[in-house]
Scaffold this motif. Structure first.
Motif, PDB file in Angstrom:
ATOM      1  N   LEU A  79     -35.023  42.215 -14.492  1.00 15.27           N
ATOM      2  CA  LEU A  79     -34.837  43.352 -13.609  1.00 15.27           C
ATOM      3  C   LEU A  79     -36.176  44.021 -13.333  1.00 15.27           C
ATOM      4  CD1 LEU A  79     -32.297  46.065 -13.409  1.00 15.27           C
ATOM      5  CD2 LEU A  79     -34.495  46.805 -14.299  1.00 15.27           C
ATOM      6  N   SER A  80     -36.391  44.362 -12.063  1.00 13.25           N
ATOM      7  CA  SER A  80     -37.481  45.247 -11.672  1.00 13.25           C
ATOM      8  C   SER A  80     -36.825  46.445 -11.003  1.00 13.25           C
ATOM      9  CB  SER A  80     -38.446  44.551 -10.710  1.00 13.25           C
ATOM     10  OG  SER A  80     -39.121  43.501 -11.373  1.00 13.25           O
ATOM     11  N   PHE A  81     -37.482  47.586 -11.061  1.00 14.30           N
ATOM     12  CA  PHE A  81     -36.892  48.821 -10.530  1.00 14.30           C
ATOM     13  C   PHE A  81     -37.966  49.603  -9.793  1.00 14.30           C
ATOM     14  CE2 PHE A  81     -35.749  53.354 -11.143  1.00 14.30           C
ATOM     15  CZ  PHE A  81     -34.513  53.357 -10.511  1.00 14.30           C
ATOM     16  N   ASN A  82     -37.671  49.979  -8.552  1.00 11.21           N
ATOM     17  CA  ASN A  82     -38.590  50.753  -7.723  1.00 11.21           C
ATOM     18  C   ASN A  82     -38.040  52.153  -7.487  1.00 11.21           C
ATOM     19  OD1 ASN A  82     -40.272  48.539  -7.360  1.00 11.21           O
ATOM     20  ND2 ASN A  82     -39.312  47.931  -5.450  1.00 11.21           N
ATOM     21  N   VAL A  83     -38.937  53.118  -7.434  1.00 11.97           N
ATOM     22  CA  VAL A  83     -38.612  54.475  -7.016  1.00 11.97           C
ATOM     23  C   VAL A  83     -39.158  54.630  -5.605  1.00 11.97           C
ATOM     24  CG1 VAL A  83     -38.991  56.936  -7.449  1.00 11.97           C
ATOM     25  CG2 VAL A  83     -38.726  55.353  -9.377  1.00 11.97           C
ATOM     26  N   ILE A  84     -38.317  55.073  -4.679  1.00 11.48           N
ATOM     27  CA  ILE A  84     -38.738  55.265  -3.289  1.00 11.48           C
ATOM     28  C   ILE A  84     -39.013  56.757  -3.107  1.00 11.48           C
ATOM     29  CG2 ILE A  84     -38.122  54.988  -0.853  1.00 11.48           C
ATOM     30  CD1 ILE A  84     -36.055  52.821  -1.925  1.00 11.48           C
ATOM     31  N   MET A  85     -40.282  57.093  -2.891  1.00  6.30           N
ATOM     32  CA  MET A  85     -40.703  58.491  -2.807  1.00  6.30           C
ATOM     33  C   MET A  85     -40.701  58.986  -1.360  1.00  6.30           C
ATOM     34  SD  MET A  85     -43.826  58.465  -5.576  1.00  6.30           S
ATOM     35  CE  MET A  85     -44.994  58.018  -4.323  1.00  6.30           C
ATOM     36  N   SER A  86     -40.613  60.306  -1.196  1.00  8.24           N
ATOM     37  CA  SER A  86     -40.649  60.902   0.135  1.00  8.24           C
ATOM     38  C   SER A  86     -42.028  60.776   0.773  1.00  8.24           C
ATOM     39  CB  SER A  86     -40.241  62.379   0.061  1.00  8.24           C
ATOM     40  OG  SER A  86     -41.108  63.088  -0.808  1.00  8.24           O
ATOM     41  N   SER A  87     -43.073  60.683  -0.046  1.00  8.75           N
ATOM     42  CA  SER A  87     -44.453  60.548   0.441  1.00  8.75           C
ATOM     43  C   SER A  87     -45.229  59.654  -0.509  1.00  8.75           C
ATOM     44  CB  SER A  87     -45.153  61.915   0.492  1.00  8.75           C
ATOM     45  OG  SER A  87     -44.458  62.815   1.308  1.00  8.75           O
ATOM     46  N   SER A  88     -46.148  58.878   0.048  1.00  9.71           N
ATOM     47  CA  SER A  88     -47.016  58.055  -0.797  1.00  9.71           C
ATOM     48  C   SER A  88     -48.094  58.943  -1.413  1.00  9.71           C
ATOM     49  CB  SER A  88     -47.675  56.960   0.039  1.00  9.71           C
ATOM     50  OG  SER A  88     -48.653  57.517   0.910  1.00  9.71           O
ATOM     51  N   PRO A  89     -48.733  58.499  -2.502  1.00 11.04           N
ATOM     52  CA  PRO A  89     -49.838  59.287  -3.065  1.00 11.04           C
ATOM     53  C   PRO A  89     -50.924  59.600  -2.033  1.00 11.04           C
ATOM     54  CG  PRO A  89     -49.142  57.640  -4.634  1.00 11.04           C
ATOM     55  CD  PRO A  89     -48.397  57.354  -3.342  1.00 11.04           C
ATOM     56  N   TYR A  90     -51.215  58.656  -1.137  1.00 17.28           N
ATOM     57  CA  TYR A  90     -52.221  58.888  -0.095  1.00 17.28           C
ATOM     58  C   TYR A  90     -51.778  60.013   0.838  1.00 17.28           C
ATOM     59  CZ  TYR A  90     -55.182  58.188   3.973  1.00 17.28           C
ATOM     60  OH  TYR A  90     -56.051  58.383   5.011  1.00 17.28           O
ATOM     61  N   GLU A  91     -50.500  59.984   1.249  1.00 17.38           N
ATOM     62  CA  GLU A  91     -49.985  61.041   2.128  1.00 17.38           C
ATOM     63  C   GLU A  91     -50.058  62.400   1.440  1.00 17.38           C
ATOM     64  OE1 GLU A  91     -46.723  58.632   4.841  1.00 17.38           O
ATOM     65  OE2 GLU A  91     -46.182  59.169   2.779  1.00 17.38           O
ATOM     66  N   LEU A  92     -49.746  62.438   0.149  1.00 16.33           N
ATOM     67  CA  LEU A  92     -49.834  63.700  -0.597  1.00 16.33           C
ATOM     68  C   LEU A  92     -51.270  64.226  -0.593  1.00 16.33           C
ATOM     69  CD1 LEU A  92     -47.555  62.991  -3.684  1.00 16.33           C
ATOM     70  CD2 LEU A  92     -47.079  64.513  -1.769  1.00 16.33           C
ATOM     71  N   GLU A  93     -52.218  63.319  -0.768  1.00 15.07           N
ATOM     72  CA  GLU A  93     -53.628  63.697  -0.761  1.00 15.07           C
ATOM     73  C   GLU A  93     -54.020  64.271   0.599  1.00 15.07           C
ATOM     74  OE1 GLU A  93     -57.531  61.064  -0.764  1.00 15.07           O
ATOM     75  OE2 GLU A  93     -56.489  60.968  -2.699  1.00 15.07           O
ATOM     76  N   GLN A  94     -53.525  63.652   1.673  1.00  8.91           N
ATOM     77  CA  GLN A  94     -53.848  64.102   3.023  1.00  8.91           C
ATOM     78  C   GLN A  94     -53.230  65.467   3.330  1.00  8.91           C
ATOM     79  OE1 GLN A  94     -56.150  62.422   4.962  1.00  8.91           O
ATOM     80  NE2 GLN A  94     -56.300  61.368   3.005  1.00  8.91           N
ATOM     81  N   ILE A  95     -52.041  65.729   2.785  1.00 10.60           N
ATOM     82  CA  ILE A  95     -51.380  67.023   2.997  1.00 10.60           C
ATOM     83  C   ILE A  95     -52.213  68.127   2.354  1.00 10.60           C
ATOM     84  CG2 ILE A  95     -49.326  68.400   2.405  1.00 10.60           C
ATOM     85  CD1 ILE A  95     -47.729  65.720   2.679  1.00 10.60           C
ATOM     86  N   GLY A  96     -52.714  67.847   1.152  1.00 11.22           N
ATOM     87  CA  GLY A  96     -53.630  68.760   0.491  1.00 11.22           C
ATOM     88  C   GLY A  96     -53.012  70.044  -0.037  1.00 11.22           C
ATOM     89  N   ASP A  97     -51.715  70.169  -0.015  1.00 13.60           N
ATOM     90  CA  ASP A  97     -51.051  71.377  -0.506  1.00 13.60           C
ATOM     91  C   ASP A  97     -50.499  71.093  -1.901  1.00 13.60           C
ATOM     92  OD1 ASP A  97     -49.455  73.557  -1.043  1.00 13.60           O
ATOM     93  OD2 ASP A  97     -48.295  73.437   0.809  1.00 13.60           O
TER      94      ASP A  97
END
Length: 185
Positions: A79-97
């Motif tokens: 079994l492999s298990f993925n978490v699907i996030m609302s934003s990627s780490p890169y997008e979070l960095e770009q948001i900057g908040d």
């Protein structure tokens, strides 16, 4: 032989080969309500903490982040298990908040079948789909290898890819996309 084995613990036919494959080990692991104990909308960093993986070990450019890789469920299934996030780490960095956090928008189980499980993938898929109580199958989007279920709050995609089975659980209306693009990331 049984009588001989019972009395002397020695017989010419001590072992038996069978084609038994434990589907229950797979079916029981799939949880569409709280996948791996996680909930929709929870902070994605909580998922990182649960699996004791530093956030820098995740891919910066994908929303799908692999939390479990090839965990052995049985002799013939991982079994492999993925978490699907609302934003990627890169997008979070770009948001900057710093107040903005990525949340869990979905989850994906990926089951790899081997050995005695080969050829039983459809049986596994059918057994897993019996767990989807309260969900309605979308016959228009479903096929022999892919089934889509919805209950208005969640959408489940159960799809076969050769000896792999993907069970993706997302917030209703979220794109189901492809499966497991990020295994190993």
């Amino acid at each position: 032989d049984v009588k001989s084995y019972m009395s002397s613990k020695n017989a010419k036919n001590e072992s038996v080969e069978s084609d038994f494959f434990n589907i229950d080990a797979i079916v029981n692991r799939i949880n569409v309500v709280t996948p791996e104990g996680l909930a929709f909308g929870s902070n994605a960093s909580d998922a990182f903490a649960k699996y004791k993986k530093p956030t820098d070990s995740y891919s910066n450019y994908y929303k799908d982040q692999t939390a479990i890789i090839d965990e052995k469920l049985s002799k013939d299934a991982t079994l492999s298990f993925n978490v699907i996030m609302s934003s990627s780490p890169y997008e979070l960095e770009q948001i900057g908040d710093p107040a903005y956090v990525a949340t869990c928008d979905g989850f994906e189980y990926i089951i790899q079948i081997s050995g005695k499980g080969k050829g039983k993938e459809k049986n596994i898929k059918d057994a897993i789909e019996k767990k989807f109580t309260g969900f309605k199958k979308d016959d228009k989007q479903s096929s022999d290898s892919k089934s889509i279920y919805d209950n208005g709050k969640q959408t489940i995609s159960c799809e076969l890819y050769g000896s792999r089975l993907s069970v993706k659980i997302t917030i209703a209306g979220l794109s189901q996309g492809g499966w497991g693009e990020n295994i190993g990331d």
